[in-house]
Design a protein around this motif. Structure first.
Motif, short mmCIF file in Angstrom:
data_model
loop_
_atom_site.label_atom_id
_atom_site.label_comp_id
_atom_site.label_asym_id
_atom_site.label_seq_id
_atom_site.Cartn_x
_atom_site.Cartn_y
_atom_site.Cartn_z
N ALA A 158 0.83 -1.20 0.00
CA ALA A 158 0.00 0.00 0.00
C ALA A 158 0.86 1.25 0.00
O ALA A 158 0.57 2.23 -0.70
CB ALA A 158 -0.93 0.00 1.21
N PHE A 159 1.95 1.21 0.76
CA PHE A 159 2.86 2.35 0.79
C PHE A 159 3.47 2.59 -0.59
O PHE A 159 3.42 3.70 -1.13
CB PHE A 159 3.96 2.10 1.82
N ASP A 160 4.06 1.55 -1.16
CA ASP A 160 4.77 1.71 -2.43
C ASP A 160 3.83 2.16 -3.55
O ASP A 160 4.21 2.98 -4.39
CB ASP A 160 5.46 0.41 -2.81
N GLU A 161 2.61 1.64 -3.55
CA GLU A 161 1.65 2.03 -4.58
C GLU A 161 1.13 3.45 -4.36
O GLU A 161 0.65 4.09 -5.31
CB GLU A 161 0.49 1.04 -4.62
N GLY A 162 1.22 3.93 -3.13
CA GLY A 162 0.69 5.26 -2.81
C GLY A 162 1.68 6.39 -2.92
O GLY A 162 1.32 7.56 -2.71
N VAL A 163 2.94 6.10 -3.23
CA VAL A 163 3.96 7.15 -3.31
C VAL A 163 3.58 8.15 -4.40
O VAL A 163 3.24 7.77 -5.53
CB VAL A 163 5.35 6.55 -3.59
N ARG A 164 3.61 9.44 -4.04
CA ARG A 164 3.30 10.52 -4.97
C ARG A 164 4.39 11.56 -4.90
O ARG A 164 4.88 11.90 -3.82
CB ARG A 164 1.97 11.19 -4.62
N PRO A 165 4.82 12.12 -6.04
CA PRO A 165 5.81 13.20 -6.01
C PRO A 165 5.24 14.43 -5.33
O PRO A 165 4.02 14.61 -5.22
CB PRO A 165 6.10 13.45 -7.49
#
Length: 236
Positions: A46-53
């Protein structure tokens, strides 16, 4: 320090009451292995998929951190409601409260350093509590949190924080699955991720119920999308 069991008991000379008093005095508790081990893979995903610049957040984020938008993920929401976690939050706030925010943060290699600081309660001491749920092992090498126990009350001069508090600070070290819960006024900071090893975490914010109106006014600026209207009693 951990809260043993999930059943809450009335105030009195019980183990829980004594432990709650100690938590209030120290301003924090470190719950070892509070996250079920079988949850970690899903939470990391969930963390990795949620990363946003930075540009995709309502307010730009620090360039030496990864930031993840995770507050609608069911696994993350379940973590935010773990009974031992809610018990400690209730002990620190001392009144009904709600989950105001949760997002993912990770210091990049060579980044993450913060000066010792307070996050500051919104209106009065004790009305705001933070929690950091560690999804990877953490320690001095990858920028683990440092804090000053029992520093959440009394004067604090940010200009003198390094001189007055750095020598008293303790740097945490532990395993994925731990959760640090602390009063927002506890003096604390992240450290430099010297090794570059991953240190994903979820930063949770809990507010006293009386702050709900003010929270709603600023939620969009903080990227909050989830429903925050659920109340939790002070005793978890």
């Amino acid at each position: 320090m951990s809260v043993k069991g999930t059943a809450m008991t009335p105030p009195g000379l019980t183990e829980l009451a004594l432990e709650s008093q100690q938590i209030q005095q120290q301003g924090y508790a470190l719950l070892r292995q509070a996250i079920p081990p079988t949850w970690l893979a899903g939470l990391r995903q969930a963390f990795d998929e949620g990363v946003r610049p930075s540009a995709q957040w309502p307010v730009p984020r620090g360039p030496d951190w990864r930031h993840a938008l995770v507050d609608l993920d069911p696994k993350v929401q379940a973590l935010c409601r773990l009974p031992p976690l809610l018990a400690v939050v209730g002990a620190l706030i001392g009144e009904d409260f709600f989950l105001a925010q949760v997002e993912g943060r990770e210091p990049l290699g060579g980044g993450g350093y913060q000066r010792l600081h307070r996050d500051l309660s919104a209106q009065r001491p004790g009305d705001t509590v933070n929690a950091i749920a560690y999804l990877d092992d953490y320690g001095p090498a990858n920028g683990a949190t440092r804090l000053v126990p029992a520093s959440h009350r009394g004067p604090f001069d940010a200009a003198r924080a390094d001189a007055d508090f750095e020598a008293k600070a303790m740097q945490l070290e532990g395993k994925a699955g731990d959760i640090l819960v602390f009063d927002a006024d506890l003096v604390h900071a992240a450290s430099v991720n010297r090794s570059g090893a991953r240190r994903r975490s979820l930063l949770l914010g809990y507010f006293a119920k009386s702050l709900f109106g003010a929270h709603q006014q600023s939620a969009a600026l903080r990227g909050v999308r989830m429903d925050t209207s659920e109340w939790f009693p002070a005793q978890g």
